[in-house]
Design a protein around this motif. Structure first.
Motif, PDB file in Angstrom:
ATOM      1  N   GLU A 164       0.872  -1.175   0.000  1.00 40.62           N
ATOM      2  CA  GLU A 164       0.000   0.000   0.000  1.00 40.62           C
ATOM      3  C   GLU A 164       0.907   1.223   0.000  1.00 40.62           C
ATOM      4  O   GLU A 164       1.107   1.890   1.009  1.00 40.62           O
ATOM      5  CB  GLU A 164      -0.896  -0.051   1.239  1.00 40.62           C
ATOM      6  CG  GLU A 164      -1.921   1.022   1.356  1.00 40.62           C
ATOM      7  CD  GLU A 164      -3.045   0.926   0.344  1.00 40.62           C
ATOM      8  OE1 GLU A 164      -3.336   1.962  -0.277  1.00 40.62           O
ATOM      9  OE2 GLU A 164      -3.636  -0.144   0.170  1.00 40.62           O
ATOM     10  N   GLY A 169      -1.023   1.696  -4.374  1.00 43.25           N
ATOM     11  CA  GLY A 169      -2.119   1.327  -3.489  1.00 43.25           C
ATOM     12  C   GLY A 169      -2.517  -0.129  -3.585  1.00 43.25           C
ATOM     13  O   GLY A 169      -3.700  -0.450  -3.490  1.00 43.25           O
ATOM     14  N   SER A 199      -5.412  -2.852  -6.905  1.00 47.06           N
ATOM     15  CA  SER A 199      -4.681  -1.595  -6.958  1.00 47.06           C
ATOM     16  C   SER A 199      -5.675  -0.448  -6.871  1.00 47.06           C
ATOM     17  O   SER A 199      -6.695  -0.466  -7.567  1.00 47.06           O
ATOM     18  CB  SER A 199      -3.899  -1.526  -8.273  1.00 47.06           C
ATOM     19  OG  SER A 199      -3.518  -0.207  -8.581  1.00 47.06           O
ATOM     20  N   ASP A 200      -5.373   0.545  -6.031  1.00 53.72           N
ATOM     21  CA  ASP A 200      -6.223   1.733  -5.964  1.00 53.72           C
ATOM     22  C   ASP A 200      -6.275   2.423  -7.326  1.00 53.72           C
ATOM     23  O   ASP A 200      -7.266   3.041  -7.682  1.00 53.72           O
ATOM     24  CB  ASP A 200      -5.689   2.727  -4.938  1.00 53.72           C
ATOM     25  CG  ASP A 200      -5.805   2.238  -3.507  1.00 53.72           C
ATOM     26  OD1 ASP A 200      -6.467   1.206  -3.268  1.00 53.72           O
ATOM     27  OD2 ASP A 200      -5.210   2.878  -2.617  1.00 53.72           O
ATOM     28  N   ASN A 257     -11.585  -0.096 -11.865  1.00 52.06           N
ATOM     29  CA  ASN A 257     -12.151   0.762 -10.822  1.00 52.06           C
ATOM     30  C   ASN A 257     -13.437   1.422 -11.280  1.00 52.06           C
ATOM     31  O   ASN A 257     -14.308   1.716 -10.482  1.00 52.06           O
ATOM     32  CB  ASN A 257     -11.150   1.835 -10.394  1.00 52.06           C
ATOM     33  CG  ASN A 257     -10.238   1.358  -9.300  1.00 52.06           C
ATOM     34  OD1 ASN A 257     -10.464   0.310  -8.704  1.00 52.06           O
ATOM     35  ND2 ASN A 257      -9.197   2.110  -9.029  1.00 52.06           N
ATOM     36  N   ASN A 278     -11.910   1.572  -3.544  1.00 56.87           N
ATOM     37  CA  ASN A 278     -10.634   0.910  -3.279  1.00 56.87           C
ATOM     38  C   ASN A 278     -10.883  -0.513  -2.813  1.00 56.87           C
ATOM     39  O   ASN A 278     -11.593  -0.739  -1.844  1.00 56.87           O
ATOM     40  CB  ASN A 278      -9.842   1.655  -2.205  1.00 56.87           C
ATOM     41  CG  ASN A 278      -9.385   3.009  -2.675  1.00 56.87           C
ATOM     42  OD1 ASN A 278      -9.329   3.282  -3.866  1.00 56.87           O
ATOM     43  ND2 ASN A 278      -9.051   3.870  -1.738  1.00 56.87           N
ATOM     44  N   ASN A 283      -9.778  -3.551  -0.844  1.00 58.08           N
ATOM     45  CA  ASN A 283      -8.850  -3.848   0.239  1.00 58.08           C
ATOM     46  C   ASN A 283      -8.446  -5.301   0.303  1.00 58.08           C
ATOM     47  O   ASN A 283      -7.404  -5.617   0.872  1.00 58.08           O
ATOM     48  CB  ASN A 283      -9.442  -3.446   1.597  1.00 58.08           C
ATOM     49  CG  ASN A 283      -9.235  -1.983   1.885  1.00 58.08           C
ATOM     50  OD1 ASN A 283      -8.482  -1.305   1.201  1.00 58.08           O
ATOM     51  ND2 ASN A 283      -9.908  -1.493   2.898  1.00 58.08           N
ATOM     52  N   SER A 319     -14.470  -4.299  -0.812  1.00 54.51           N
ATOM     53  CA  SER A 319     -14.195  -2.888  -1.040  1.00 54.51           C
ATOM     54  C   SER A 319     -14.060  -2.121   0.278  1.00 54.51           C
ATOM     55  O   SER A 319     -14.785  -2.403   1.240  1.00 54.51           O
ATOM     56  CB  SER A 319     -15.331  -2.271  -1.855  1.00 54.51           C
ATOM     57  OG  SER A 319     -15.230  -0.866  -1.879  1.00 54.51           O
TER      58      SER A 319
END
Length: 184
Positions: free
Chosen positions: A66, A92, A108-109, A127, A133, A135, A149
């Motif tokens: 992260e 991320g 990945s963010d 996305n 995001n 997790n 999420s």
């Protein structure tokens, strides 16, 4: 102690140390510990915000980082404890999992959920799908991909990113991890 039990123990220890490391320092270490907290061994340092981790069949440990743009998205720690950068170009990274064919997936963010194929990765759940995001990710024994999420919901997808169940659970308060019970 057999090698499978050792690997399970290391997984547990790595998770605990990762959580502690994330709270203490932005550049973290991975270690094993025993019941005695003074008895530990650091086997990797220089990680950037390690989050979730997964072992492949060869015993390599993949560490999602992260990073917030400050380091590589994924590190790999070989069974001989050498640390290498594995994936760059994303930030991320939080979730990491393997399907039953041994293919590596990570979140990945920046992009969503990605699948690694050889030296490349491809976005399988972007996305833009309204995930927020991600997790955590995990596969069950049928290769159903569970996506958790940070926005508080859990959905399921095929290994190719096709939606199975939208918002299987929702209203969770910034969930951080997921565990799938193994088939008995």
């Amino acid at each position: 102690m057999n090698s499978k039990r050792v690997q399970q123990f290391i997984r547990f220890c790595v998770s605990i140390i990762t959580i502690i490391s994330m709270l203490v320092s932005p550049v973290s270490r991975v270690a094993t510990v025993s019941a005695n907290p003074d008895d530990y061994q650091i086997f990797a340092s220089g990680l950037f915000g390690p989050f979730h981790m997964a072992f492949d069949a060869a015993g390599n440990l993949y560490v999602a980082q992260e990073t917030g743009g400050g380091g590589p998205a994924m590190a790999r720690i070989a069974p001989n404890m050498t640390l290498e950068t594995y994936i760059t170009g994303q930030y991320g990274s939080a979730g990491v999992a393997f399907d039953s064919s041994g293919r590596l997936y990570f979140s990945s963010d920046q992009s969503g959920v990605l699948r690694v194929t050889g030296n490349y990765y491809e976005v399988i759940i972007p996305n833009e799908a309204g995930m927020g995001n991600v997790n955590a990710i995990a596969f069950d024994q049928n290769d159903v991909l569970y996506v958790l999420s940070a926005d508080g919901w859990l959905s399921t997808f095929t290994a190719d990113g096709v939606l199975i169940t939208d918002h299987l659970a929702e209203g969770l308060n910034t969930p951080q991890g997921i565990v799938i019970k193994a088939a008995e």
